[in-house]
Scaffold this active site. Sequence first.
Site, PDB file in Angstrom:
ATOM      1  CE  LYS A 110      23.718  39.956  63.284  1.00  0.00           C
ATOM      2  NZ  LYS A 110      24.360  41.025  63.953  1.00  0.00           N
TER       3      LYS A 110
ATOM      4  CE  LYS B 145      22.090  42.419  66.127  1.00  0.00           C
ATOM      5  NZ  LYS B 145      23.133  43.423  66.372  1.00  0.00           N
TER       6      LYS B 145
HETATM    7  C1  PBG Z   1      26.456  44.478  67.131  1.00  0.00           C
HETATM    8  C2  PBG Z   1      26.427  43.288  66.233  1.00  0.00           C
HETATM    9  C3  PBG Z   1      26.356  41.917  66.546  1.00  0.00           C
HETATM   10  C4  PBG Z   1      26.505  41.220  65.357  1.00  0.00           C
HETATM   11  C5  PBG Z   1      26.627  42.165  64.351  1.00  0.00           C
HETATM   12  N1  PBG Z   1      26.557  43.438  64.904  1.00  0.00           N
HETATM   13  C6  PBG Z   1      26.267  41.238  67.849  1.00  0.00           C
HETATM   14  C7  PBG Z   1      25.135  41.400  68.759  1.00  0.00           C
HETATM   15  O1  PBG Z   1      24.113  42.017  68.445  1.00  0.00           O
HETATM   16  O2  PBG Z   1      25.284  40.920  69.884  1.00  0.00           O
HETATM   17  C8  PBG Z   1      26.529  39.717  65.221  1.00  0.00           C
HETATM   18  C9  PBG Z   1      27.286  39.202  64.036  1.00  0.00           C
HETATM   19  C10 PBG Z   1      27.601  37.757  64.077  1.00  0.00           C
HETATM   20  O3  PBG Z   1      27.261  37.002  65.013  1.00  0.00           O
HETATM   21  O4  PBG Z   1      28.258  37.314  63.125  1.00  0.00           O
HETATM   22  N2  PBG Z   1      25.264  44.849  67.691  1.00  0.00           N
END
Ligand code: PBG
Length: 330
Positions: free
Chosen positions: A251, A198
């Site tokens: 992601k 991520k």
């Molecule tokens: C929580 C999380 C996030 C997303 C999914 N789980 C946001 C972040 O890490 O700030 C992002 C999902 C999206 O932008 O569609 N940690």
Amino acid sequence: MSRELEFTRLRNLRETETVRRRNAETSLSASELIYPMFVTLGSGVRRPIEPMPGQFQMSVDVALEHAGLVSEKGIDKILLFGLPQSKDAVGGTSIDPDEAVQSAVREIKTTLPDVTVITDVCLCEYTDHGHCGIVTSDGQVDNDATLPLLAAAAISHAEAGADIVAPSAMMDGQVAAIRAGLDDAGFKDTRIMGYSAKYASSFYGPFREAAGSAPQFGDRRSYQMSSTQSDEAMAEIEADIREGADFIMVKPALAYLDVIRRASERFEEPPLAAYNVSGEYSAIKAAAANGWIDEETAAMEVLVGIKRAGADLIVTYFAPEAAEWLERGD
Ligand code: PBG
């Protein structure tokens, strides 16, 4: 004297719609899509999320109805995010069995047992500072102190009936901690989808508004990955697999299609998911609303692209619409 030209007639492959279909190398089906939903407490709540047209914060009753509608369209996998009633420094409400996510899981699994319910496991929606873990007095996110809290949240989701828990906090060891916690609590069959690779991304902007989870100070760069990294993504995925992840993820999707491709070639198992994130959705919606782009063809081009790159599953806010487009195209 004319010289003989030699070339291959590849246009034959695309002459008509029938031929184009027969030669399609990549296919996409509704069963490969996962639909994220935002749930909150109360009843009859259906609050539009401004930067994500077509998406709503929903109370459990509305979410249940909505899950029923999307499952009729062929979307039978949903990913739940919760907006809690209150927040504190340690995300205490993340383990509350009466909170929105736990309630929504119970309702949906009772009424729609065939829908696969996945829950996001993270603290950022539940902490007042908006970070994904516990913050020390000097402002650092404390990895090891966060692990038991993530495990406890995952167990509370499993108790509510979640099929899969999806840790997105990017803490080292989170999959191992959750696996051990679930096993000890008797949830050996609850599966784990790691948000393995991520990245710290601008494309989460609209989501943070939807989930009320923007960090109140600093950013997430000490735990989410830098966009410069690809070898590190492989190391993150390898670590998740070693720790027991049943699904892995890259992601966001679009700026990282090469990472998806590399992961899919390197790790045949477990299944690889890609998250077509909020900003990627909003960009298409906004351009389409201005008449600058055709929404359906643009969205389908993106989803097919993510699949072609190597994703087995795609998390996308377009899921219900894509199911309709796919159905019509059949
Ligand atoms: C929580 C999380 C996030 C997303 C999914 N789980 C946001 C972040 O890490 O700030 C992002 C999902 C999206 O932008 O569609 N940690």
